[in-house]
Motif scaffolding. Structure first.
Motif: not given
Length: 232
Positions: A53-58, A211-214, A216-223
């Motif tokens: 979902r995070a990748l889909a949004a970003a 670390l919040t979920e948002d 954590a997902m920011g770390v993932l999508t940025a990478a």
């Protein structure tokens, strides 16, 4: 093969017949797309996981069209994933639809889907591989660990050969506390690895981590975004 479109977002769903049964692609198109990232789910869930979902949004805002792939067993409503050979068959059957736009396609997946992407990347001509939560060990229950958390026993069960054999540029994004393989357990190789601190196999982070979920997902999508920018 059939498509269902949503005009407001450009999101559309496509059903594709494969030798393993009908599969489904949910497309999230980017304007002036430079590549396609095709990502499939794992053995325990679908495309609704927090990382997908995070990748889909970003990603569409960064010139990457996202193709969320649902394997035939999931489309059929089955609860258990089939054998790896059948998973690979379903993925192969989807490939012509994924490459139809003429753009480079990065093969991706989470957990079991990451294994499929690695096993078939060279054969299918994938531009690269994105492996989310790669399951380096079969399961926590069968992987004994020392008091320090180091894996002991059953080293022959490692799936490192699948990862090392992808044959294309590969990024692994792994939770720091993933019981299927922490980042420090991964073998040396010609791939990159990004860590989401404190995260488990589903990239959930405990409250005590700070670390919040948002975040954590920011770390993932940025990478992922930074790595994809180096490919094309």
């Amino acid at each position: 093969m059939g498509c269902v479109s949503t005009a407001e977002t450009g999101r559309r769903t496509e059903t594709v017949d494969t030798d393993a049964g009908p599969a489904r692609i949910t497309w999230l198109p980017a304007k002036n797309a430079r590549l396609v990232l095709a990502v499939s789910h794992g053995a325990g869930g679908g495309i609704e996981t927090r990382d997908l979902r995070a990748l889909a949004a970003a990603l569409p805002a960064h010139g990457v069209t996202l193709a969320l792939v649902e394997q035939p067993w999931r489309v059929a409503g089955k609860k258990l994933a089939p054998a790896p050979k059948t998973l690979d068959t379903g993925w192969r059957g989807l490939w012509p639809a994924l490459t139809a736009a003429g753009l480079p396609v990065v093969a991706g997946g989470r957990s079991a889907g990451a294994r499929v992407a690695c096993r078939t990347a060279t054969e299918l001509g994938a531009h690269a591989v994105l492996a989310l939560s790669f399951p380096l060990h079969p399961s926590p229950s069968s992987q004994l660990r020392s008091s320090r958390g180091d894996p002991i026993g059953k080293p022959e069960k490692s799936r490192k050969d699948e990862l090392l054999g992808s044959g294309v540029p590969t990024l692994v994004v792994q939770g720091g506390n993933d019981p299927f393989g922490r980042p420090a357990e991964f073998p040396p190789g010609e791939y990159k690895i990004a860590e989401v601190p404190y995260a488990d196999h589903g990239f959930a982070v405990p409250k005590k981590s700070g670390l919040t979920e948002d975040e954590a997902m920011g770390v993932l999508t940025a990478a992922v975004i930074a790595w994809l920018s180096t490919l094309v």
